[in-house]
Structures are given as structure tokens and as C-alpha cells.
Design a protein around this motif. Structure first.
Motif, short mmCIF file in Angstrom:
data_model
loop_
_atom_site.label_atom_id
_atom_site.label_comp_id
_atom_site.label_asym_id
_atom_site.label_seq_id
_atom_site.Cartn_x
_atom_site.Cartn_y
_atom_site.Cartn_z
N ARG A 4 0.81 -1.23 0.00
CA ARG A 4 0.00 0.00 0.00
C ARG A 4 0.84 1.28 0.00
O ARG A 4 0.36 2.34 -0.37
CB ARG A 4 -0.92 0.01 1.22
N ALA A 6 3.07 2.17 -1.87
CA ALA A 6 3.43 2.63 -3.22
C ALA A 6 2.73 3.93 -3.59
O ALA A 6 3.20 4.66 -4.46
CB ALA A 6 3.09 1.55 -4.24
N ASN A 7 1.62 4.23 -2.92
CA ASN A 7 0.87 5.46 -3.21
C ASN A 7 1.21 6.59 -2.25
O ASN A 7 0.58 7.65 -2.30
CB ASN A 7 -0.63 5.17 -3.16
N THR A 9 3.33 9.71 -0.40
CA THR A 9 4.15 10.83 -0.87
C THR A 9 5.47 10.92 -0.12
O THR A 9 6.42 11.51 -0.61
CB THR A 9 3.40 12.16 -0.72
#
Length: 657
Positions: A4, A6-7, A9
Motif C-alpha cells: 500500500r 506505493a501510493n 508521498t
């Protein structure tokens, strides 16, 4: 396969996006999932430049077997402490309460309501030096959760009560006696041999040094001796990058020889301001080089400044920075290489690992010829180092630290006549105003010019307001004063406590198991002390009694702590010196040129003064301190005021001093 994160910032979270651990970001969804499955939450907190965070990630979070156990028995949350200082503060307090110490990576196990019941820091992948392995810890906590649930809940309840226990009111007068008691305490802790305070590890005591700068009355008093000895020792030691400029986060030894090699924006922002204000060739050079490092190495395309450079490259800490005698000879040749090794304390035995040495400059080259030789050697070594694999950069922009950087750049710019640095400070201010600021409220971080979702904490509001006020003083542009006022209004409206102090999170922020409120400085100013500084400067520029009274009330809540723990309240002590002295407000007006700059230079020698330099403005000026200030018989003039009551203007720098 990415998880998760990977999204995310945050660069730190993205470092873990390929882990086999099924990580979640902090949020209610993770706790709901833990409750649905009936498992505890494992919270792991760190930051991108953290060496031991990398070690634990490699040993445990990248290990398939450890990850499989975590995924089966826990819901795992990863937090960037720099992005969520509120979460970090709450659970660091819990970790310290349970273990007696803190640090990163921080590992805490929580119940479904966020209550901690187990905590620690780094755990190795196998038992070592009496410390259990991470897998052993996980298995023991799982056994407690499944077999001794009542005990787990009792511990969680006790810790929750501890975290929410209101500290007794400790407001008091922040007077000269507190300042003297703080000086006495610092003198007892001062390292007469190596500079700094305490033994090891040694962190740059930036805020304490700022206090010593402001309280010093002459070059030989005790404050000046502690200040200059420490500044000199750090500038000559391995903690300072003798080739590229900039300071590492701390030294592992007493003598500032071997740093923990990550380079943080907040350290360098504060230190360049300090070094710029000492009238010494070495210290002035270090100020300029550090400012150049911040702009060149940490500057982002959008105009802000990145958070940090990593300690590691090629999988090893410090590899980018250290040298052997053979490497010096390879780059410089036998004569210059041998000479440089003596000058920079590079030995066959080494001062670091595997026979390598950090670079130190314990004495300046003797005479113009050696100084020229050193300049050439330094340039060649710096160019050769550029071919090495560079440490990674955490390129998120943190509002508070960019505020500190703006202030530091303004200090170096106005004292060293560096309009390029002032331009960089203005660009950073514009980024904060454009991306981070919304109706006076700040967002904590941005990346690539896009703000993240996390609300700013008190230190963001205090440090950004101070940065805007530094720009107002350096440019005489009133828009920065207006923006600072908006930010401070938000701080007063949403962070203020009933006793006149401040909470670290806003009244409408996400509710955690406790609402953090810590008056002590760490590596950067506390929210409380940063707010006090900004309120004081704003009152000096505008004459606002409301902001001055707010600063005085907030300062009173730190008086007892400052008297007994001055090493952790240096920024509040520095603000107290300014408030006890007025602070002095100095307006320098008149046509630009050498005469005005001489007056401005004399004004800026007072480290506690608020100084604005501008063209003559005979009428009402948008910066109130400048209203009605005019030149004298066509010559630039300086007005020295307290509470906007001014002495007669002077035109002679000596008279001003």
C-alpha cells in the motif's frame, strides 16, 4: 510486488513500498482492519535519512519469513516521523516511559484504540548482546495478546492515563534570575576541552548557542567563551563537511571527529545563522559555505529545501565522505596527498571504519602560500568526490524547517552581502505561501510542489512565521509581515492552551491517544519556543501589545524548565533575553549606499534586535516600525526603539553601536 505504501508521498514510506510486509499508512482504516481480524497493531516510526531504520528494514522488513509472521499476526503501520510529528511525539513519550529511552526506528504495539502496551526501538534480526531478536519480540507480544489479554489491556490503560495526565501548572516569572541559573547550569555541563555540552554523542547545541550569543556582553565573558569554543570545534571537526560545506546530524564521539553522517536541513538552517553572526574569518566562511550547501544540495526545483541527505551510500554509512591516505595520493599526487593527509588528520590507522578517516581541519594553513595550496587541494578533492555514489536525498519540503532555512539564509545574505541567498530565501517563502498556506493554516509537507494532506503543527506555524518576518526585515516588503500575522493568528486561535502556553497540535486536529504538548527543544525548536520568537518579532515590527503579551504568557510556562534544564530550552531562553531587553527595534532608513550599509551593519551586531532597513518613508509605512522614519539632513539614519518609543536618530555607526 508493491504494498500500500506505493501510493505514499513520503520518501521514507516509499523506501518500504517493495517490502513483503503488508504495510498500511496511519489512519482509521488500519485500526478498523486490526479490530476486524482481532490482532494488534504494530507501529514502526522512522525517517528517510535514519541509518538504523535502513538496517532494520534490510534485516527484518525485507525478510520474507519475518514479513509473513507480521502479516499473519499484526496489522503493520509505517509512519514518517517528519511527516507526522504528532504521532511520533505521542508514541515516543510512551516508548520513553516504558523503556527509559527513545530513538528511531521506533517500534510500538497498540490496541485497537491506539493505546500502546509494548515499545522499543531497533531490534536485530537475531539475538545480540543480550537483546532479543525482532522475531522473538513479535512472538512474545503475540503470546501476550492471545493468552494474557487482561494484562495487555491493563498496561494499555495505564499508559493511556499516563499520557493524558495533565502536567502540573508551572508558570512563573522568566526573569534575570532564570537566565543566570540557566547560565550556571550550562557552565557546569560545558566541555572545556572539546566544546559543546556533556560527553558523547554530541549534537550541535544550536538553540543553546543562540542563547549564549544573545546573553554575551563581551568577547571574554563566560557565554562568549562557551559559544566560540563550540562553534570553532564543530567547524574544525569531522562533523563539518570540509569539502562541500554543511554539518552532519551529530558526532558519535566527544571531540566532534566522527559524525553520524546524515545532513539535516534543520541543523544547517540554524547553524548558518549562528556562524554568520560571529566576526571571525573561519566562522564567517563556514556560514557562507553552509548556506551554499543548503541552496545547492537541498534546493528543490520548486524553490523549497529538501529535508535531508542520507548517511549511507553503496550500503555503507559515511562512504561518500571518508578518505584513506592512499585515496588522497591517488587524487592529489604524492606531495599534495601527503600534505593534505597531515592537514586533514587522515592517518593510516584511520578515525572511522576500515582504515578510513573523516576530514578535520584542526589548524588553518600557515601563510598565504599554504592557504592557496589548501584551496586548490580542496577543490580537487571535492571534484573527485563528485564521482562517488551520492547519498540519497529526502526531497519532501517540511514547512517548519523551510521557515528556519529562510531565516538562516536571510542572516547570511544581509551580513555577507549575498543577494543570491536572499533571492533563494524569497523563493522558499513564495513556495510556502503558495503551496503550504491556506487561510493562515499550514500544511506540514509538500513534494514536487504538491502539498500533502497532513496539517501543520505548532512548530510549523512558529518557524514559518519567523521566516516570513525575517523576509520582512531583509526586504522591507510588507506582504511578508501580513502573511506572518495570518499564521500567528491561526496559532493563537487554534493552538493556545488555557495557561497561556501552547499545544503542539491544533484544537481541530486528528484526536490521538493524547494531545502532545512538549515545551523542550530537541534538534529543532519546540513549537512553544518557535511561537514565542515569532510573536516577539511580530510585536516589535507592528507594536502589537496582543502579540507581545501572548509571547510573555507563553514564555512564563517554560520558566521552571529553563532554570533546571537549560540544554533543552535554549530557544526559549534566547527569546527571554530579547523580551527582557525590550527587544530593541532598529529602523535604518535613507538612500542605499555604503553609509546606510554601515549603519545597518552596526544595528545587526545586536543579536536580539529586530532590524529593518529601507528607503526613506516620510508617511505611513505598511511596516509600522518604519512609519515616519526619515533621513537626517539627507544622510541615512538609524532609530533605536523599545515598544515603538524611539531615541533620537543617529547617523554615525559608532554612535549607534
Amino acid at each position: 510486488m508493491a504494498n500500500r505504501l506505493a501510493n505514499a508521498t513520503s520518501p521514507y514510506l516509499l523506501q518500504h513500498a517493495e517490502n513483503p510486509v503488508d504495510w498500511w499508512e496511519w489512519g482509521p482504516e488500519a485500526f478498523a482492519e486490526a479490530k476486524r481480524r482481532g490482532v494488534p497493531v504494530l507501529l514502526s516510526v522512522g525517517y528517510a535519512a535514519c541509518h538504523w531504520c535502513h538496517v532494520m528494514a534490510h534485516e527484518s522488513f525485507e525478510d520474507d519469513a519475518t514479513a509473513a509472521y507480521l502479516n499473519e499476526h499484526y496489522v503493520s503501520i509505517k509512519v514518517d516521523r517528519e511527516e507526522r510529528p504528532d504521532v511520533d511525539a505521542v508514541y515516543m513519550e510512551a516508548t520513553t516511559a516504558m523503556t527509559g529511552h527513545g530513538g528511531w526506528p521506533m517500534t510500538v504495539v497498540l490496541d485497537h484504540e491506539g493505546g500502546p502496551f509494548f515499545a522499543g526501538t531497533y531490534f536485530p534480526d537475531r539475538p545480540r548482546h543480550g537483546q532479543p531478536s525482532f522475531r522473538q519480540v513479535l512472538e512474545a507480544v503475540t503470546e501476550a495478546w492471545t493468552q494474557r489479554g487482561e494484562e495487555v489491556q491493563r498496561v494499555a490503560t495505564q499508559l493511556r492515563e499516563h499520557l493524558n495526565r495533565a502536567a502540573p501548572s508551572a508558570t512563573g516569572d522568566f526573569d534575570r534570575e532564570v537566565v543566570e541559573a540557566a547560565l550556571d547550569g550550562l557552565e557546569r555541563d560545558f566541555d572545556q576541552t572539546a566544546g559543546g555540552f556533556g560527553s558523547s554523542p554530541k549534537f550541535p547545541p544550536s538553540m543553546v548557542l543562540e542563547f549564549l550569543l544573545r546573553v554575551s556582553t563581551g568577547p571574554d565573558d563566560r557565554a562568549a567563551r562557551m559559544l566560540d569554543a563550540t562553534l570553532d570545534a564543530m567547524a574544525r571537526g569531522g562533523i563539518y563537511d570540509q569539502l562541500g560545506g554543511g554539518f552532519a546530524r551529530y558526532a558519535v564521539d566527544r571531540g566532534w571527529v566522527v559524525p553520524h553522517f546524515e545532513k539535516m536541513l534543520y541543523d544547517n538552517a540554524q547553524l548558518m545563522a549562528l556562524y554568520a553572526r560571529r566576526d571571525d574569518p573561519l566562522l564567517r566562511r563556514v556560514a557562507g559555505e553552509t548556506a551554499d550547501f543548503v541552496v545547492t544540495e537541498l534546493g528543490t526545483a520548486e524553490g523549497g529545501f529538501a529535508s535531508a541527505l542520507d548517511a549511507d551510500s553503496e550500503g555503507e554509512e559515511g562512504r561518500f565522505y571518508v578518505w584513506t591516505p592512499a585515496q588522497l595520493v591517488e587524487v592529489l599526487g604524492a606531495d599534495d596527498g601527503t600534505w593534505a593527509a597531515r592537514l586533514l588528520s587522515v592517518t593510516d590507522a584511520g578515525t572511522f571504519e576500515q582504515g578510513a578517516s573523516t576530514l578535520q581541519l584542526r589548524a588553518d594553513p600557515e601563510g598565504p602560500a599554504d592557504a592557496e595550496r589548501w584551496a586548490g587541494v580542496r577543490h580537487r578533492l571535492h571534484e573527485a568526490r563528485k564521482a562517488r555514489v551520492r547519498p540519497a536525498r529526502d526531497d519532501k519540503v517540511v514547512a517548519a524547517w523551510n521557515g528556519l532555512a529562510i531565516t538562516g539564509l536571510c542572516e547570511v545574505a544581509v551580513r555577507q552581502d549575498r543577494p543570491d541567498l536572499l533571492e533563494s530565501a524569497v523563493r522558499a517563502g513564495e513556495l510556502l505561501a503558495r503551496v503550504h498556506l491556506d487561510g493562515g493554516r499550514l500544511l506540514r509537507v509538500s513534494r514536487d510542489g504538491v502539498a500533502g494532506p497532513h496539517a501543520g503543527v505548532l512548530e510549523d506555524h512558529g518557524c514559518v512565521a519567523s521566516g516570513f518576518l525575517s523576509l520582512a526585515q531583509a526586504t522591507a516588503d510588507a506582504r511578508w509581515l501580513t502573511l506572518a500575522g495570518e499564521v500567528l493568528d491561526a496559532a493563537l486561535d487554534h493552538f493556545r492552551a488555557d495557561d497561556g502556553g501552547f499545544h503542539d497540535t491544533a484544537d481541530d486536529a486528528e484526536a490521538l491517544v493524547s494531545r502532545p504538548r512538549d515545551p523542550s527543544d530537541n534538534a529543532s525548536p519546540s513549537g512553544l519556543s518557535s511561537a514565542i520568537h515569532a510573536l516577539t518579532a511580530y510585536a516589535a515590527l507592528t507594536g502589537s501589545s496582543l502579540h507581545r503579551e501572548a509571547a510573555e504568557a507563553a514564555l512564563s510556562t517554560a520558566a521552571a524548565l529553563a532554570a533546571h534544564a537549560p540544554r533543552f530550552t535554549g530557544w526559549s531562553l534566547a527569546a527571554a533575553v530579547a523580551l527582557l531587553d525590550g527587544p530593541r527595534e532598529i529602523a535604518v532608513v535613507g538612500p542605499a549606499g555604503d553609509a546606510r550599509e554601515a549603519l545597518a551593519g552596526a544595528a545587526r551586531r545586536d543579536p536580539s534586535a529586530v532590524v529593518v532597513v529601507a528607503e526613506e518613508s516620510p508617511g505611513v509605512h505598511p511596516i509600522p516600525l518604519l512609519t515616519g522614519r526619515v533621513s537626517v539632513e539627507g544622510r541615512p539614519a538609524a532609530y533605536v526603539c523599545r515598544h515603538h518609543v524611539c531615541a533620537r536618530p543617529v547617523t554615525d555607526p559608532a554612535a549607534l553601536s
